[in-house]
Design a protein around this motif. Structure first.
Motif, PDB file in Angstrom:
ATOM      1  N   LEU A   1       0.799  -1.204  -0.102  1.00 20.34           N
ATOM      2  CA  LEU A   1       0.034  -0.018   0.126  1.00 20.34           C
ATOM      3  C   LEU A   1       0.943   1.166   0.054  1.00 20.34           C
ATOM      4  O   LEU A   1       1.858   1.316   0.792  1.00 20.34           O
ATOM      5  CB  LEU A   1      -0.762   0.063   1.323  1.00 20.34           C
ATOM      6  CG  LEU A   1      -2.109  -1.018   1.200  1.00 20.34           C
ATOM      7  CD1 LEU A   1      -2.813  -1.006   2.613  1.00 20.34           C
ATOM      8  CD2 LEU A   1      -3.012  -1.019   0.195  1.00 20.34           C
TER       9      LEU A   1
ATOM     10  N   HIS B   1       1.404   8.934  -3.595  1.00 17.27           N
ATOM     11  CA  HIS B   1      -0.083   8.885  -3.840  1.00 17.27           C
ATOM     12  C   HIS B   1      -0.356   9.980  -5.067  1.00 17.27           C
ATOM     13  O   HIS B   1      -1.224   9.805  -5.785  1.00 17.27           O
ATOM     14  CB  HIS B   1      -0.867   9.237  -2.594  1.00 17.27           C
ATOM     15  CG  HIS B   1      -1.524   8.055  -1.973  1.00 17.27           C
ATOM     16  ND1 HIS B   1      -2.428   7.449  -2.711  1.00 17.27           N
ATOM     17  CD2 HIS B   1      -1.316   7.644  -0.823  1.00 17.27           C
ATOM     18  CE1 HIS B   1      -2.824   6.495  -1.883  1.00 17.27           C
ATOM     19  NE2 HIS B   1      -2.151   6.223  -0.712  1.00 17.27           N
TER      20      HIS B   1
ATOM     21  N   VAL C   1      -7.454  -0.233  -4.783  1.00 19.62           N
ATOM     22  CA  VAL C   1      -6.652  -1.104  -3.789  1.00 19.62           C
ATOM     23  C   VAL C   1      -7.062  -2.441  -4.286  1.00 19.62           C
ATOM     24  O   VAL C   1      -8.211  -2.573  -4.348  1.00 19.62           O
ATOM     25  CB  VAL C   1      -7.032  -0.573  -2.462  1.00 19.62           C
ATOM     26  CG1 VAL C   1      -6.330  -1.744  -1.459  1.00 19.62           C
ATOM     27  CG2 VAL C   1      -6.568   0.518  -1.691  1.00 19.62           C
TER      28      VAL C   1
ATOM     29  N   GLU D   1      -5.741  -6.750  -4.065  1.00 20.47           N
ATOM     30  CA  GLU D   1      -5.134  -7.951  -3.188  1.00 20.47           C
ATOM     31  C   GLU D   1      -4.649  -8.999  -4.008  1.00 20.47           C
ATOM     32  O   GLU D   1      -5.161  -9.423  -4.802  1.00 20.47           O
ATOM     33  CB  GLU D   1      -6.320  -8.139  -2.195  1.00 20.47           C
ATOM     34  CG  GLU D   1      -5.769  -9.198  -0.895  1.00 20.47           C
ATOM     35  CD  GLU D   1      -6.631  -9.068   0.191  1.00 20.47           C
ATOM     36  OE1 GLU D   1      -7.786  -8.802  -0.087  1.00 20.47           O
ATOM     37  OE2 GLU D   1      -6.068  -9.644   1.255  1.00 20.47           O
TER      38      GLU D   1
ATOM     39  N   LYS E   1      -2.185  -6.624   0.258  1.00 22.97           N
ATOM     40  CA  LYS E   1      -2.760  -5.710  -0.367  1.00 22.97           C
ATOM     41  C   LYS E   1      -1.974  -4.431  -1.096  1.00 22.97           C
ATOM     42  O   LYS E   1      -0.594  -4.113  -0.835  1.00 22.97           O
ATOM     43  CB  LYS E   1      -3.592  -4.581   0.438  1.00 22.97           C
ATOM     44  CG  LYS E   1      -4.846  -5.449   0.971  1.00 22.97           C
ATOM     45  CD  LYS E   1      -5.881  -4.875   1.638  1.00 22.97           C
ATOM     46  CE  LYS E   1      -7.009  -5.800   1.873  1.00 22.97           C
ATOM     47  NZ  LYS E   1      -8.100  -5.017   2.701  1.00 22.97           N
ATOM     48  N   TYR E   2      -2.139  -4.092  -2.252  1.00 19.33           N
ATOM     49  CA  TYR E   2      -1.329  -3.139  -3.100  1.00 19.33           C
ATOM     50  C   TYR E   2      -2.236  -2.046  -3.746  1.00 19.33           C
ATOM     51  O   TYR E   2      -3.315  -2.011  -3.854  1.00 19.33           O
ATOM     52  CB  TYR E   2      -0.357  -3.734  -3.921  1.00 19.33           C
ATOM     53  CG  TYR E   2      -1.101  -4.646  -4.909  1.00 19.33           C
ATOM     54  CD1 TYR E   2      -1.528  -5.706  -4.863  1.00 19.33           C
ATOM     55  CD2 TYR E   2      -1.251  -4.036  -6.363  1.00 19.33           C
ATOM     56  CE1 TYR E   2      -2.315  -6.409  -5.768  1.00 19.33           C
ATOM     57  CE2 TYR E   2      -1.642  -4.674  -7.339  1.00 19.33           C
ATOM     58  CZ  TYR E   2      -2.285  -5.902  -7.132  1.00 19.33           C
ATOM     59  OH  TYR E   2      -3.063  -6.673  -8.125  1.00 19.33           O
ATOM     60  N   THR E   3      -1.385  -0.981  -4.203  1.00 16.42           N
ATOM     61  CA  THR E   3      -2.189   0.325  -4.526  1.00 16.42           C
ATOM     62  C   THR E   3      -1.558   0.565  -5.969  1.00 16.42           C
ATOM     63  O   THR E   3      -0.278   0.826  -6.193  1.00 16.42           O
ATOM     64  CB  THR E   3      -2.079   1.481  -3.620  1.00 16.42           C
ATOM     65  OG1 THR E   3      -1.825   1.133  -2.493  1.00 16.42           O
ATOM     66  CG2 THR E   3      -3.247   2.311  -3.970  1.00 16.42           C
TER      67      THR E   3
ATOM     68  N   VAL F   1      -7.683  -0.114   6.236  1.00 12.71           N
ATOM     69  CA  VAL F   1      -7.559  -0.937   4.845  1.00 12.71           C
ATOM     70  C   VAL F   1      -6.553  -1.967   5.536  1.00 12.71           C
ATOM     71  O   VAL F   1      -6.673  -3.266   4.618  1.00 12.71           O
ATOM     72  CB  VAL F   1      -6.938  -0.050   3.836  1.00 12.71           C
ATOM     73  CG1 VAL F   1      -5.492   0.747   4.255  1.00 12.71           C
ATOM     74  CG2 VAL F   1      -6.611  -0.775   2.628  1.00 12.71           C
TER      75      VAL F   1
END
Ligand SMILES: Cc1cc2nc3c(=O)[nH]c(=O)nc-3n(C[C@H](O)[C@H](O)[C@H](O)COP(=O)(O)OP(=O)(O)OC[C@H]3O[C@@H](n4cnc5c(N)ncnc54)[C@H](O)[C@@H]3O)c2cc1C
Length: 460
Positions: A56, A63, A79, A81, A86-88, A455
């Motif tokens: 994340l 961002h 977001v 998974e 999890k990753y963005t 999150v």
């Protein structure tokens, strides 16, 4: 010697960490010079085509970079998974380059491309200047504070800082890998092949709504596996020249575009001969993998080989020894630190040095990155950001990821800008001031007792 200029903060290296550091320092009011050895901005995230942050994003500047890419229809801002957490955001490298140029210019950062730092100018044990080599020759750059975001820890090493290289047992580093990109893949057909051979795949991520259109899969597919297929085809006589036993792929921005991660070269990313051999060997491996995909994987029948990423994918070189070295136990054990500057949930991602395997281990709600990992032991007025912070070889598997690199960029910038504005060396800046500013910017720090963001609480 020619004086190129005098600045508040000089950042060496325009990769993800250096870009974030330069923009943040300028926004904090510093007069900033960003030095970069190549002719482009972004380091590995643009030139290496490493466009999928693993974890994340916790850096406000990064961002914003992703959000602006989304605005240009060049990133997936959701977001997501995978089995490793999890990753963005997956983004397009050229859209990211456009956003970087935009943000660096808006912030008023002076950029000098094709400028290699080749020497430091020291007063006692603190850095006061850098000597850069450019097309015009050598010049002197002076500043009040310095950030080493060179990935290789070049500035710190030139200044005499201690460093670690490779794993303890044999000094081998994680291998060098360059992505290659392919166009005109039939992605629905490729996914159908992976589903039909599910036992041979350990990661099959794609939007669940069934579709026959490549357009519906852009930047949203991750596939890892093909181990058994490679073994079978080798047994049948295919000449697989790659020292890696599986393939990872992701879709890009162009419908039908696939980026492939499979090449692997074992060598020292600081050694000229190894670097030169890597460039050639990796190309030969990429052509071999492309032939394999075209012949044995559905969806690649009409594929076109677009490119090998122009910047060599060097995972690991120096890790500069800091006042604290973050350990595997810290990373796997959700370590919390009083001086943490960023909570990181990036997995432990280690490509076996000298071997063919890779691990990608979930770290749950993550760990805090201690500021002391960014402060070299015996060199003052220099802060480390990016993949060369102080980490043991396994912890490095997590801290080398883009989320961690960009968090260290934020913290380094705040400390350096504070030092410059107060007219003191970076060692005089207390981490509490850096953390206070990071809290204002809504960064999750990873300090003891800090509330875990929602999150991450929901992390499986
Ligand atoms: C094959 C591969 C796959 C990866 N996959 C992922 C992934 O899926 N997800 C993820 O989050 N991370 C991934 N990573 C890791 C991540 O991309 C990098 O660790 C991260 O981008 C490094 O950022 P950085 O700013 O520290 O260094 P870099 O991006 O390497 O930037 C350093 C910059 O400094 C410049 N420089 C170096 N020395 C000098 C000098 N002496 N003078 C001037 N300039 C200099 C370089 O030219 C470069 O532009 C991957 C890495 C590789 C190699």
């Amino acid at each position: 010697m020619n004086l190129f200029g005098s600045y508040d903060v000089v950042v060496t290296g325009a990769g993800s960490s250096g870009i974030v550091a330069a923009i943040r320092a300028a926004r904090e009011g510093a007069k900033v010079l960003l030095l970069e050895g190549t002719g482009f901005l972004g380091g590995l995230i643009t030139g290496g085509r490493l466009t999928k942050p693993t974890g994340l994003i916790n850096s406000p500047i990064f961002h914003e970079m992703l959000d602006r890419c989304v605005g240009y229809k060049g990133a997936d801002g959701r977001v997501r998974e995978s089995y490793w957490g999890k990753y963005t955001g997956t983004f397009d490298a050229e859209v990211m380059q456009r956003v970087i140029i935009e943000m660096v210019e808006e912030a008023g950062v002076e950029v000098l491309l094709r400028a290699m730092v080749v020497q430091t100018v020291m007063k006692d044990n603190s850095v006061h200047g850098l000597i850069i080599r450019t097309k015009s020759g050598e010049s002197l750059v002076l500043a009040k504070a310095f950030i080493d975001a060179s990935g290789d820890g070049d500035v710190a090493a030139l200044a005499g800082a201690d460093f670690m290289l490779g794993r303890e047992a044999d000094g081998l580093t994680q291998p060098i890998t360059s992505y290659f990109r392919v166009l005109n893949v039939n992605v629905p057909s490729l996914i159908a092949d992976c589903e039909a051979n599910r036992a041979d795949m350990w990661e099959v991520v794609y939007p669940k709504e069934a579709s026959n259109r490549n357009e519906d899969y852009v930047m949203a597919v991750l596939l890892t596996g093909f181990q058994q297929r490679i073994k079978d085809k080798v047994a049948e006589g295919f000449d697989w020249i790659i020292p890696k036993d599986h393939i990872t792929m992701k879709t890009g921005l162009i419908p039908g575009e696939i980026s492939v991660n499979v090449t692997r070269f074992q060598g020292n990313g600081l050694d000229d001969r190894d670097l030169s051999r890597a460039e050639i060997e990796i190309r030969k491996q990429a052509y071999c993998a492309f032939d394999f995909l075209q012949r044995f994987v559905r969806g690649f029948e009409e594929a076109i080989f677009l490119e090998v990423a122009p910047k060599l994918g060097i995972r690991e070189t120096r890790r500069i020894t800091g006042k604290y070295t973050i350990t595997e136990a810290d990373v796997r054990g959700n370590g919390r630190f009083d001086d943490a500057i960023g909570l990181c949930n990036s997995p432990v991602d280690v490509h076996e040095p000298g071997g063919s395997r890779a691990i990608m281990d979930h770290v749950g709600i993550g760990y805090g990155i201690p500021y002391r990992t960014m402060v070299p032991l015996a060199v003052d007025n220099l802060i480390i950001a990016g993949r060369c912070i102080s980490a043991d070889a396994i912890a490095f598997g997590s801290t080398r990821n883009v989320p961690a690199c960009t968090m260290t960029g934020e913290a380094a910038a705040i400390a350096a800008a504070l030092a410059a504005s107060r007219g003191v060396l970076t060692s005089s800046i207390g981490v509490a001031d850096v953390q206070a500013r990071l809290r204002e910017l809504k960064v999750w720090l990873g300090t003891p007792g800090e509330e875990v963001p929602d999150v991450l609480k929901q992390a499986s």
